[in-house]
Every structure is written in C-alpha cells, then in structure tokens.
Design an enzyme around this catalytic site. Structure first.
Site, PDB file in Angstrom:
ATOM      1  N   CYS A 141     -32.365   2.365 -35.781  1.00 15.68           N
ATOM      2  CA  CYS A 141     -33.235   1.909 -36.871  1.00 15.68           C
ATOM      3  C   CYS A 141     -32.715   2.394 -38.223  1.00 15.68           C
ATOM      4  CB  CYS A 141     -34.653   2.411 -36.628  1.00 15.68           C
ATOM      5  SG  CYS A 141     -34.729   4.143 -36.147  1.00 15.68           S
ATOM      6  N   HIS A 221     -39.572   6.056 -41.275  1.00 23.54           N
ATOM      7  CA  HIS A 221     -38.569   6.861 -41.971  1.00 23.54           C
ATOM      8  C   HIS A 221     -38.617   6.462 -43.443  1.00 23.54           C
ATOM      9  CE1 HIS A 221     -36.780   7.678 -38.052  1.00 23.54           C
ATOM     10  NE2 HIS A 221     -36.485   6.414 -37.876  1.00 23.54           N
TER      11      HIS A 221
HETATM   12  P1  NAD Z   1     -39.012   4.421 -24.968  1.00 23.16           P
HETATM   13  O1  NAD Z   1     -38.976   5.735 -24.300  1.00 23.16           O
HETATM   14  O2  NAD Z   1     -40.162   4.058 -25.817  1.00 23.16           O
HETATM   15  O3  NAD Z   1     -38.869   3.263 -23.871  1.00 23.16           O
HETATM   16  C1  NAD Z   1     -37.923   3.300 -22.873  1.00 23.16           C
HETATM   17  C2  NAD Z   1     -38.530   2.657 -21.627  1.00 23.16           C
HETATM   18  O4  NAD Z   1     -37.533   2.594 -20.615  1.00 23.16           O
HETATM   19  C3  NAD Z   1     -39.696   3.455 -21.046  1.00 23.16           C
HETATM   20  O5  NAD Z   1     -40.748   2.548 -20.772  1.00 23.16           O
HETATM   21  C4  NAD Z   1     -39.138   4.055 -19.753  1.00 23.16           C
HETATM   22  O6  NAD Z   1     -40.110   4.173 -18.751  1.00 23.16           O
HETATM   23  C5  NAD Z   1     -38.104   3.014 -19.370  1.00 23.16           C
HETATM   24  N1  NAD Z   1     -37.003   3.476 -18.526  1.00 23.16           N
HETATM   25  C6  NAD Z   1     -36.479   4.720 -18.436  1.00 23.16           C
HETATM   26  N2  NAD Z   1     -35.443   4.711 -17.557  1.00 23.16           N
HETATM   27  C7  NAD Z   1     -35.330   3.441 -17.107  1.00 23.16           C
HETATM   28  C8  NAD Z   1     -34.478   2.793 -16.175  1.00 23.16           C
HETATM   29  N3  NAD Z   1     -33.498   3.464 -15.560  1.00 23.16           N
HETATM   30  N4  NAD Z   1     -34.647   1.470 -15.951  1.00 23.16           N
HETATM   31  C9  NAD Z   1     -35.623   0.775 -16.564  1.00 23.16           C
HETATM   32  N5  NAD Z   1     -36.472   1.341 -17.444  1.00 23.16           N
HETATM   33  C10 NAD Z   1     -36.320   2.650 -17.705  1.00 23.16           C
HETATM   34  O7  NAD Z   1     -37.630   4.306 -25.779  1.00 23.16           O
HETATM   35  P2  NAD Z   1     -37.365   3.434 -27.067  1.00 23.16           P
HETATM   36  O8  NAD Z   1     -37.874   4.179 -28.251  1.00 23.16           O
HETATM   37  O9  NAD Z   1     -37.823   2.054 -26.835  1.00 23.16           O
HETATM   38  O10 NAD Z   1     -35.791   3.508 -27.161  1.00 23.16           O
HETATM   39  C11 NAD Z   1     -34.964   2.639 -26.421  1.00 23.16           C
HETATM   40  C12 NAD Z   1     -33.602   2.577 -27.079  1.00 23.16           C
HETATM   41  O11 NAD Z   1     -33.769   2.048 -28.404  1.00 23.16           O
HETATM   42  C13 NAD Z   1     -32.918   3.928 -27.261  1.00 23.16           C
HETATM   43  O12 NAD Z   1     -31.521   3.735 -27.194  1.00 23.16           O
HETATM   44  C14 NAD Z   1     -33.294   4.309 -28.681  1.00 23.16           C
HETATM   45  O13 NAD Z   1     -32.394   5.215 -29.265  1.00 23.16           O
HETATM   46  C15 NAD Z   1     -33.250   2.957 -29.358  1.00 23.16           C
HETATM   47  N6  NAD Z   1     -34.049   2.849 -30.577  1.00 23.16           N
HETATM   48  C16 NAD Z   1     -35.289   3.435 -30.644  1.00 23.16           C
HETATM   49  C17 NAD Z   1     -36.006   3.324 -31.819  1.00 23.16           C
HETATM   50  C18 NAD Z   1     -37.343   3.990 -31.978  1.00 23.16           C
HETATM   51  O14 NAD Z   1     -37.682   4.366 -33.077  1.00 23.16           O
HETATM   52  N7  NAD Z   1     -38.130   4.134 -30.949  1.00 23.16           N
HETATM   53  C19 NAD Z   1     -35.494   2.601 -32.892  1.00 23.16           C
HETATM   54  C20 NAD Z   1     -34.272   1.955 -32.775  1.00 23.16           C
HETATM   55  C21 NAD Z   1     -33.538   2.111 -31.601  1.00 23.16           C
END
Ligand code: NAD
Length: 341
Positions: A141, A221
């Site tokens: 992000c 942010h």
């Molecule tokens: P999150 O923890 O909210 O969601 C991840 C989901 O994946 C959860 O529901 C979890 O149960 C599931 N999960 C875990 N292991 C798994 C597996 N082996 N198979 C299938 N599902 C599985 O995480 P998020 O915030 O959505 O982040 C996901 C990605 O996006 C990360 O790489 C993060 O760095 C990136 N990201 C996050 C944000 C943010 O602010 N949240 C912003 C931009 C990018």
C-alpha cells in the site's frame, strides 16, 4: 468478450476486497476463494454466492458447521486462469509451487519479496511489464501510494530527489496482534525504511529516501513528501498535474478535510464497499512550492489502495486489453474518483 477466470487464495483484508472488485468487472468471473477459517465471513460469502474452497484436511470441519464447500485448494487453482494470492506475507511465496505445478498465472502481494516474482507492477507506470508473465507482484500500500503520487510529476516535469516520511498505521482495524498502543515506534530507528527501495522496483531510476514511524491508529497511513523537481514550476501547475492523475483525489481543507477520520467519513458518504478509499487522498492545501521543491501530504487507506492495481494486473497478464482501457474499466466499475473533490 472473453472472460478471465479468477481464483483468490486468502480471504482476509486484501482478498475479500479484491474478490468484491473482481465481481464488479464485466470481463472477469470469480471462480471462488480459498478460506481456511470457517467463520461468519465464510457464511456471508456463501450468501453472496461466492464459492468456497478449503484445504483438503479441513473439509469435515466445514461440513459439520453446515458451510457448503465447492472443493479443495487444488480444485480452485485448476479451474482458474489466474490466482490472486492474498495470504499473509511470506505464505504467498510458499504457495507459488502449487501455482507453478498447475501451470497457472499468479499475482502476489506486497508482503512477498520482490525477487520471487518476474516483475513488480503499478499499472499507471508499467502495466505492459506484466504481459506474458506467469508471476507478478502488486507492491504494498505504501509503495503503491508513493508511486502514484510521484509518477505524474516525474513524467511531466522530472524528479531529481524524493524524501518521504511515513506515519504508518500500527495495525488494520481487525488485526488483534499489531501495535504499538499508546506510543509511536520508529520503524526502523536507523533509516532508510524499506519503502524507498520498494518504490524503485517500479520507478527504477528514482532517487528516493524514506523513513517511517508507526502510530497507534488503524485506519490510514499519512505520507509527507518532499520532492525536488528537475525545474521550478508554479504551484498551480503542480496542482494541475496531480489533479489529472488517475486514482489521486485532492481534498480541500475548507470542505472539512483535515484528518484521516474525515477520509473515512468520506468513504461512508460515498457508500463504498468495506469503506474502501481506493484513491490517494492528497490534502490540496498541503501542497507547498519553494523553487524546485514541492511538499505535500497524503493519506493512504492501506486496506483498499492496491485493489484496482490487482484488477488491472489480471488484465495485463491474461488479456490483450491495453493499459488505458483496463484502468478506465476498473475505475468506472469501482467508482474511483480523481481531480479535486
Ligand atoms: P490478512 O491476514 O488480513 O488476510 C490473509 C488471509 O489469508 C487470512 O484470512 C488467513 O486466514 C488466510 N490464509 C493464511 N494462510 C493461508 C493459506 N495457506 N491459504 C489460504 N489462506 C490463507 O492479510 P492481508 O492484510 O490481507 O495481507 C495479504 C497480503 O497483502 C500480504 O502480502 C500483505 O503484505 C499485503 N498487503 C496488505 C495490506 C494491508 O494493509 N492489510 C496492504 C497492501 C498489501
């Protein structure tokens, strides 16, 4: 029109938002999502008609709860043209083997390292780098927000140097583990932060320094940027360039936009799903020019900003749709704004 079949692995903060965005695209079909926890979010997804796929060993648990599943993780991968992996940082790189084995294209998120993918893409800048690739990353992000804001000025005027100071949210609203609470944490203490290097995975020749502090809030942010242009231009021209940029919305103080909480009220008034703010929110009155130097401040809704980028990268990897047409469709379907509010 051919339809791209999309599977989503990981139905958390990013995954559920990308799923919602895919459902709104005329040229995409959401085949389903992989969910590992049988909870109310799974139940509501089923009510919405989203197919759930689960790890094979947990099928009994789902059936006991009466939650209908459509198959296993492998079934979803096999039935999709492309997989969006939105699992927690580091898990996506491990899952890559599954996608490679099935011969499926994959998009990873910003929590994965840049060297496990063929390209890192922010469509406004390098959409065509994703074409023909099997594994592409949409950066974080913060990186996406910085790239979008710097790109217009770099393209139109030239940018010599950027200093960016990031006040980061400590955790997402639903995150039970993040912090800090009731304090701020230099992140890291010794600069630079990793964000500048990540920006250079997209704006490869940019000279940028970043430093960050984690703040005890959950909703956004705030970036404070100091940009040295290649030549001095009037403030009106800086405003015009930013107002013309896709996915950048300038907000005036005299309309009551001062705090990140105002940004969230705005999302509610816009009636956005999950209160998404897909745009960089640049405070119009923060834009200050001194010779070649430009200062500005922007808010980034970390949960939503990468959603349109994921949608465009699907098109870049799986269709021959051009960049402008893809971004136009995405922006119209998600109701994304630009210009001055
Ligand atoms: P999150 O923890 O909210 O969601 C991840 C989901 O994946 C959860 O529901 C979890 O149960 C599931 N999960 C875990 N292991 C798994 C597996 N082996 N198979 C299938 N599902 C599985 O995480 P998020 O915030 O959505 O982040 C996901 C990605 O996006 C990360 O790489 C993060 O760095 C990136 N990201 C996050 C944000 C943010 O602010 N949240 C912003 C931009 C990018």
């Amino acid at each position: 029109m051919s339809v791209v079949r999309v599977g989503i692995v990981g139905f958390g903060t990013i995954g559920r938002r990308v799923a919602d965005a895919v459902l709104r695209q005329p040229d995409m079909k959401l085949m389903g999502v992989v969910k590992i926890t049988p909870d109310y979010k799974a139940k509501l997804a089923l009510e919405q008609g989203i197919n759930l796929f689960v790890p094979e060993k947990s099928i009994d648990k789902w059936e006991e709860l009466g939650l209908k599943i459509s198959g296993t993780v492998k079934d979803l991968i096999d039935s999709s043209d492309i997989v969006i992996d939105a699992t927690p940082g580091g898990v996506g790189s491990k899952n890559l083997e599954l996608y490679k084995k099935a011969g499926r294209k994959a998009i990873l998120q910003g929590g994965e390292k840049k060297d496990v993918v063929e390209s890192t893409v922010v469509p406004q800048v390098n959409y065509y780098e994703a074409r023909g690739k099997m594994v592409v990353r949409v950066p974080s992000c913060n990186t996406t927000g910085l790239v979008r804001c710097i790109w217009g000025l770099k393209r139109e005027v030239g940018v010599e140097r950027v200093f960016a100071f990031l006040a980061r949210r400590a955790a997402d609203p639903a995150d039970k583990k993040g912090g800090p609470l009731d304090c701020m944490e230099l992140n890291p203490v010794r600069p630079p932060s990793h964000h500048g290097e990540d920006v250079k995975t997209v704006l490869k020749d940019l000279s940028i320094f970043t430093a960050a502090v984690k703040t005890p809030v959950t909703h956004a942010h705030v970036h404070m940027l100091l940009i040295k242009l290649s030549k001095a231009i009037p403030r009106e021209d800086v405003v015009d360039i930013l107002a013309g940029e896709r996915r950048v919305l300038l907000v005036p103080e005299n309309l009551g936009m001062r705090r990140t909480s105002d940004v969230f009220e705005l999302s509610r008034h816009l009636g956005r799903p999950f209160n998404n703010i897909y745009e960089n929110i640049v405070w119009l009155d923060s834009i200050y020019c001194d010779g070649e130097w430009v200062y500005l401040a922007q808010a980034i809704h970390q949960e939503a900003i990468v959603v349109p980028e994921n949608v465009d990268v699907i098109r870049a990897m799986c269709t021959d749709v051009d960049a402008e047409s893809s971004m136009n469709t995405t922006d119209i379907r998600l109701g994304i704004r630009k210009g001055i509010l």
